[in-house]
Motif scaffolding. Structure first.
Motif, mmCIF file in Angstrom:
data_model
loop_
_atom_site.group_PDB
_atom_site.id
_atom_site.type_symbol
_atom_site.label_atom_id
_atom_site.label_comp_id
_atom_site.label_asym_id
_atom_site.label_seq_id
_atom_site.Cartn_x
_atom_site.Cartn_y
_atom_site.Cartn_z
ATOM 1 N N LYS A 16 0.840 -1.204 0.000
ATOM 2 C CA LYS A 16 0.000 0.000 0.000
ATOM 3 C C LYS A 16 0.870 1.247 0.000
ATOM 4 C CE LYS A 16 -3.679 -2.124 2.700
ATOM 5 N NZ LYS A 16 -4.430 -2.060 3.975
ATOM 6 N N VAL A 17 0.413 2.253 -0.737
ATOM 7 C CA VAL A 17 1.117 3.531 -0.777
ATOM 8 C C VAL A 17 0.083 4.649 -0.927
ATOM 9 C CG1 VAL A 17 1.488 3.465 -3.278
ATOM 10 C CG2 VAL A 17 3.015 4.819 -1.856
ATOM 11 N N SER A 24 -6.429 17.100 -12.982
ATOM 12 C CA SER A 24 -6.459 17.357 -14.423
ATOM 13 C C SER A 24 -6.551 16.116 -15.302
ATOM 14 C CB SER A 24 -5.226 18.167 -14.827
ATOM 15 O OG SER A 24 -4.061 17.419 -14.571
ATOM 16 N N GLY A 25 -6.459 14.919 -14.724
ATOM 17 C CA GLY A 25 -6.530 13.749 -15.585
ATOM 18 C C GLY A 25 -6.547 12.448 -14.818
ATOM 19 N N SER A 26 -6.922 11.388 -15.499
ATOM 20 C CA SER A 26 -6.997 10.062 -14.896
ATOM 21 C C SER A 26 -5.676 9.314 -15.041
ATOM 22 C CB SER A 26 -8.096 9.246 -15.567
ATOM 23 O OG SER A 26 -9.347 9.829 -15.351
ATOM 24 N N VAL A 27 -5.369 8.471 -14.074
ATOM 25 C CA VAL A 27 -4.187 7.612 -14.123
ATOM 26 C C VAL A 27 -4.647 6.236 -14.584
ATOM 27 C CG1 VAL A 27 -2.337 6.555 -12.786
ATOM 28 C CG2 VAL A 27 -3.044 8.903 -12.300
ATOM 29 N N THR A 28 -4.233 5.849 -15.774
ATOM 30 C CA THR A 28 -4.644 4.558 -16.315
ATOM 31 C C THR A 28 -3.500 3.552 -16.378
ATOM 32 O OG1 THR A 28 -4.314 5.365 -18.566
ATOM 33 C CG2 THR A 28 -6.547 5.527 -17.660
ATOM 34 N N GLU A 29 -2.278 4.008 -16.134
ATOM 35 C CA GLU A 29 -1.122 3.117 -16.088
ATOM 36 C C GLU A 29 -0.405 3.331 -14.762
ATOM 37 O OE1 GLU A 29 1.471 3.134 -19.443
ATOM 38 O OE2 GLU A 29 -0.183 3.367 -20.852
ATOM 39 N N TYR A 30 -0.175 2.223 -14.064
ATOM 40 C CA TYR A 30 0.452 2.313 -12.749
ATOM 41 C C TYR A 30 1.145 0.991 -12.461
ATOM 42 C CZ TYR A 30 0.841 3.575 -7.783
ATOM 43 O OH TYR A 30 1.304 3.897 -6.531
ATOM 44 N N HIS A 31 2.323 1.047 -11.866
ATOM 45 C CA HIS A 31 3.077 -0.151 -11.482
ATOM 46 C C HIS A 31 3.339 -0.108 -9.987
ATOM 47 C CE1 HIS A 31 3.851 -0.163 -15.793
ATOM 48 N NE2 HIS A 31 4.182 -1.432 -15.674
ATOM 49 N N CYS A 32 3.259 -1.259 -9.339
ATOM 50 C CA CYS A 32 3.525 -1.364 -7.912
ATOM 51 C C CYS A 32 4.961 -0.956 -7.619
ATOM 52 C CB CYS A 32 3.274 -2.798 -7.443
ATOM 53 S SG CYS A 32 3.630 -3.035 -5.681
ATOM 54 N N GLN A 33 5.136 -0.158 -6.580
ATOM 55 C CA GLN A 33 6.468 0.290 -6.184
ATOM 56 C C GLN A 33 7.260 -0.819 -5.499
ATOM 57 O OE1 GLN A 33 6.211 3.941 -3.944
ATOM 58 N NE2 GLN A 33 4.765 4.826 -5.385
#
Length: 67
Positions: A16-17, A24-33
């Motif tokens: 969890k983070v 201003s915009g949506s986040v559609t790409e994300y990688h676990c830290q």
């Protein structure tokens, strides 16, 4: 009022983070830290925060406030 912080949890390892969301915009790409796993979204998902976060994205929050 719109909340700009959400806790995102990795569906793979559970890491969890707390992330600050942009208005201003949506986040559609994300990688676990932690494990580097990319987060998968389905066609019906707005963004990473709406699917994996504790708080929906600002755009979704604003839409709900209009109702």
């Amino acid at each position: 009022s719109v909340v700009l912080r959400s806790i995102v949890q990795c569906p793979q390892c559970g890491f969890k983070v707390t992330e600050r969301m942009s208005v201003s915009g949506s986040v559609t790409e994300y990688h676990c830290q932690s494990c580097s796993q990319p987060f998968a979204l389905s066609a019906s998902d707005c963004c990473v925060f709406c699917r994996y976060g504790t708080v929906a994205c600002p755009q979704s929050q604003q839409e709900k406030q209009k109702l």
